[in-house]
Design a protein around this motif. Structure first.
Motif, mmCIF file in Angstrom:
data_model
loop_
_atom_site.group_PDB
_atom_site.id
_atom_site.type_symbol
_atom_site.label_atom_id
_atom_site.label_comp_id
_atom_site.label_asym_id
_atom_site.label_seq_id
_atom_site.Cartn_x
_atom_site.Cartn_y
_atom_site.Cartn_z
ATOM 1 N N UNK A 112 0.811 -1.220 0.000
ATOM 2 C CA UNK A 112 0.000 0.000 0.000
ATOM 3 C C UNK A 112 0.843 1.269 0.000
ATOM 4 N N UNK A 113 1.942 1.273 0.786
ATOM 5 C CA UNK A 113 2.708 2.506 0.963
ATOM 6 C C UNK A 113 4.043 2.526 0.230
ATOM 7 N N UNK A 114 4.340 1.517 -0.585
ATOM 8 C CA UNK A 114 5.643 1.472 -1.250
ATOM 9 C C UNK A 114 5.849 2.715 -2.123
ATOM 10 N N UNK A 115 7.062 3.304 -2.098
ATOM 11 C CA UNK A 115 7.343 4.529 -2.868
ATOM 12 C C UNK A 115 7.040 4.412 -4.354
ATOM 13 N N UNK A 116 7.211 3.227 -4.929
ATOM 14 C CA UNK A 116 6.928 3.067 -6.356
ATOM 15 C C UNK A 116 5.445 3.218 -6.668
ATOM 16 N N UNK A 117 4.603 2.927 -5.703
ATOM 17 C CA UNK A 117 3.160 3.053 -5.911
ATOM 18 C C UNK A 117 2.650 4.413 -5.452
ATOM 19 N N UNK A 118 3.520 5.171 -4.753
ATOM 20 C CA UNK A 118 3.128 6.493 -4.248
ATOM 21 C C UNK A 118 4.235 7.511 -4.522
ATOM 22 N N UNK A 119 4.528 7.771 -5.792
ATOM 23 C CA UNK A 119 5.620 8.700 -6.120
ATOM 24 C C UNK A 119 5.375 10.099 -5.553
ATOM 25 N N UNK A 120 6.437 10.671 -4.998
ATOM 26 C CA UNK A 120 6.407 12.038 -4.458
ATOM 27 C C UNK A 120 5.416 12.212 -3.307
ATOM 28 N N UNK A 121 5.065 11.111 -2.658
ATOM 29 C CA UNK A 121 4.164 11.176 -1.511
ATOM 30 C C UNK A 121 4.988 10.956 -0.244
ATOM 31 N N UNK A 122 5.347 12.043 0.419
ATOM 32 C CA UNK A 122 6.202 11.954 1.601
ATOM 33 C C UNK A 122 5.520 11.223 2.751
ATOM 34 N N UNK A 123 4.207 11.414 2.872
ATOM 35 C CA UNK A 123 3.477 10.743 3.955
ATOM 36 C C UNK A 123 3.535 9.229 3.783
ATOM 37 N N UNK A 124 3.305 8.765 2.556
ATOM 38 C CA UNK A 124 3.371 7.325 2.291
ATOM 39 C C UNK A 124 4.780 6.799 2.498
ATOM 40 N N UNK A 125 5.781 7.609 2.129
ATOM 41 C CA UNK A 125 7.168 7.192 2.302
ATOM 42 C C UNK A 125 7.495 6.994 3.778
ATOM 43 N N UNK A 126 7.029 7.918 4.637
ATOM 44 C CA UNK A 126 7.291 7.794 6.072
ATOM 45 C C UNK A 126 6.561 6.582 6.660
ATOM 46 N N UNK A 127 5.329 6.348 6.196
ATOM 47 C CA UNK A 127 4.590 5.185 6.687
ATOM 48 C C UNK A 127 5.261 3.887 6.261
ATOM 49 N N UNK A 128 5.835 3.882 5.037
ATOM 50 C CA UNK A 128 6.546 2.685 4.569
ATOM 51 C C UNK A 128 7.760 2.415 5.455
ATOM 52 N N UNK A 129 8.474 3.472 5.827
ATOM 53 C CA UNK A 129 9.639 3.306 6.701
ATOM 54 C C UNK A 129 9.216 2.772 8.080
ATOM 55 N N UNK A 130 8.097 3.300 8.607
ATOM 56 C CA UNK A 130 7.611 2.832 9.909
ATOM 57 C C UNK A 130 7.222 1.367 9.852
ATOM 58 N N UNK A 131 6.559 0.974 8.758
ATOM 59 C CA UNK A 131 6.136 -0.422 8.600
ATOM 60 C C UNK A 131 7.351 -1.335 8.516
ATOM 61 N N UNK A 132 8.349 -0.925 7.740
ATOM 62 C CA UNK A 132 9.562 -1.720 7.568
ATOM 63 C C UNK A 132 10.301 -1.870 8.902
ATOM 64 N N UNK A 133 10.409 -0.770 9.670
ATOM 65 C CA UNK A 133 11.096 -0.821 10.963
ATOM 66 C C UNK A 133 10.367 -1.743 11.933
ATOM 67 N N UNK A 134 9.037 -1.635 11.971
ATOM 68 C CA UNK A 134 8.257 -2.494 12.857
ATOM 69 C C UNK A 134 8.420 -3.964 12.483
ATOM 70 N N UNK A 135 8.411 -4.248 11.191
ATOM 71 C CA UNK A 135 8.563 -5.633 10.717
ATOM 72 C C UNK A 135 9.925 -6.204 11.107
ATOM 73 N N UNK A 136 10.991 -5.422 10.942
ATOM 74 C CA UNK A 136 12.340 -5.894 11.255
ATOM 75 C C UNK A 136 12.485 -6.226 12.741
ATOM 76 N N UNK A 137 11.835 -5.457 13.597
ATOM 77 C CA UNK A 137 11.946 -5.708 15.036
ATOM 78 C C UNK A 137 11.097 -6.902 15.455
ATOM 79 N N UNK A 138 9.855 -6.948 14.995
ATOM 80 C CA UNK A 138 8.924 -7.968 15.481
ATOM 81 C C UNK A 138 9.166 -9.353 14.885
ATOM 82 N N UNK A 139 9.933 -9.438 13.790
ATOM 83 C CA UNK A 139 10.252 -10.759 13.231
ATOM 84 C C UNK A 139 11.593 -11.280 13.740
ATOM 85 N N UNK A 140 12.278 -10.490 14.544
ATOM 86 C CA UNK A 140 13.516 -10.924 15.179
ATOM 87 C C UNK A 140 13.172 -11.282 16.631
#
Length: 377
Positions: free
Chosen positions: A31-59
């Motif tokens: 949903x929030x990947x930069x390629x699907x949301x070009x020039x959308x800073x809000x989506x970019x920040x949400x993608x980073x938050x999702x990625x960070x949460x995933x990296x922590x909770x799967x370890x």
């Protein structure tokens, strides 16, 4: 601004299984990947938050630390990562992978030419003195890495040209080979899975899309870091492929040997050599500390191995709430290269001591008695 709870970011409960975490991550990443949301800073920040949460909770280790201590348990700047000088680094195998291939894995086929890959993480070994580790510091490091080619903007093709769809796999990156009743799908041997070929390579990167560069970074070392602690610099790793996000840089702490102190968590230990006379008669000795100097009163009759404790003269660990102590281990030195006068005085001293051994050498008397008891049994 305070970070959001990782479970809330992914929209899952705290009892979610690893499979539930992956499903939530795939849905939100699409949903929030930069390629699907070009020039959308809000989506970019949400993608980073999702990625960070995933990296922590799967370890497993990170998830346990997060459940117990919250963000402080996994924050690199709080020491859960876990001197100036030469450092080495190496790449971590941490590819972002074809996320859309997993998302649409049931039935849909994904063109590998458009696959997005996260850049590799890097490791930098940083040597620190004990003093810098205890007090904290800020250092500059020079890191070789792979960056997106500015000439072709990562395409790998010569300016004015474009990569062509692979004629063998038609841009899929995979080919299917039939052998009788069996059909095997494998990576395309012509484009090596990229789904495209470059007929006119970029002269700057020779078709790779990335070039080797060195960059200088400033690293803040928090007070109290210890051996093998890690500091993460988000987004300072290698550039991704096809516009994928950068990897991270992990600065790993290595403490240089100290000429006086040995560290044990927040405590410091040192050997304190004292003369035979000081041990027998008592003395006041000045010793070094990380903050300057301190004085220790040596009582008469001090023996080798006795330990003197100086409260809060150690180090406060990154995650600690109190400053450690310093422990001074006494080492009584036996005189060497004696003069004739010294030998004479020591012989006289020894003769006088033998007149009342119980008083002057209680440990020696006890040892002799134990030895006699052993041989007589």
């Amino acid at each position: 601004m305070a970070k959001k709870d990782y479970y809330e970011v992914l929209g899952i409960g705290r009892d979610a299984s690893e499979n539930d975490i992956k499903k939530a991550y795939r849905k939100l990443a699409m949903k929030y990947h930069p390629d699907r949301n070009p020039n959308d800073k809000t989506a970019e920040e949400k993608f980073k938050d999702v990625k960070e949460a995933y990296e922590v909770l799967t370890d497993a280790n990170k998830r346990t630390a997060y459940d117990q201590f919250g963000h402080a348990g996994v924050d690199p700047n709080m020491g859960g990562f876990g001197g100036a000088g030469a450092g080495g680094f190496s790449g971590f195998s941490d590819a972002f992978g074809n996320i859309f291939g997993e998302i649409f894995g049931q039935g849909a086929r994904v063109n590998r030419a458009n696959a997005v890959y996260r850049g590799a993480d890097l490791r930098y070994n940083l040597e620190l003195t004990l003093e810098d580790a205890a007090r904290g510091t800020e250092l500059k490091i020079r890191v070789p890495t792979q960056e997106t080619c500015e000439t072709c903007h990562g395409s790998g093709a010569k300016p004015g040209t474009e990569p062509q769809s692979c004629p063998m796999c038609h841009g899929q990156g995979e080919v299917r080979i039939s052998q009788g009743f069996f059909s095997v799908q494998q990576t395309c041997p012509q484009c090596h899975g990229l789904g495209k070929i470059i007929t006119a390579p970029c002269p700057a990167c020779h078709g790779a899309g990335r070039v080797k560069k060195s960059k200088t970074l400033s690293v803040k070392i928090p007070e109290g870091v210890d051996q093998d602690d890690r500091i993460r610099l988000s987004g300072e790793g290698e550039a991704g492929i096809n516009g994928g996000p950068h990897g991270d840089l992990y600065v790993v702490i290595h403490l240089k040997p100290h000429p006086i102190f040995r560290r044990d968590g927040g405590d410091l230990h040192c050997e304190m050599p004292i003369s035979f006379g000081a041990a027998a008669l008592g003395d006041e000795i000045e010793i070094p500390t990380l903050d300057g100097h301190a004085k220790i009163k040596i009582p008469a009759g001090t023996q080798t191995g006795q330990v003197f404790r100086l409260k809060e003269k150690g180090i406060r660990p990154v995650r600690g709430t109190r400053t450690g102590d310093m422990y001074c281990h006494v080492l009584v030195e036996t005189p060497q290269k004696l003069t004739a006068k010294q030998k004479e005085l020591l012989r006289e001293f020894e003769e006088i001591s033998r007149e009342d051994p119980d008083r002057h050498s209680p440990q020696a008397k006890s040892w002799v008695e134990k030895m006699k008891s052993f041989f007589s049994s």
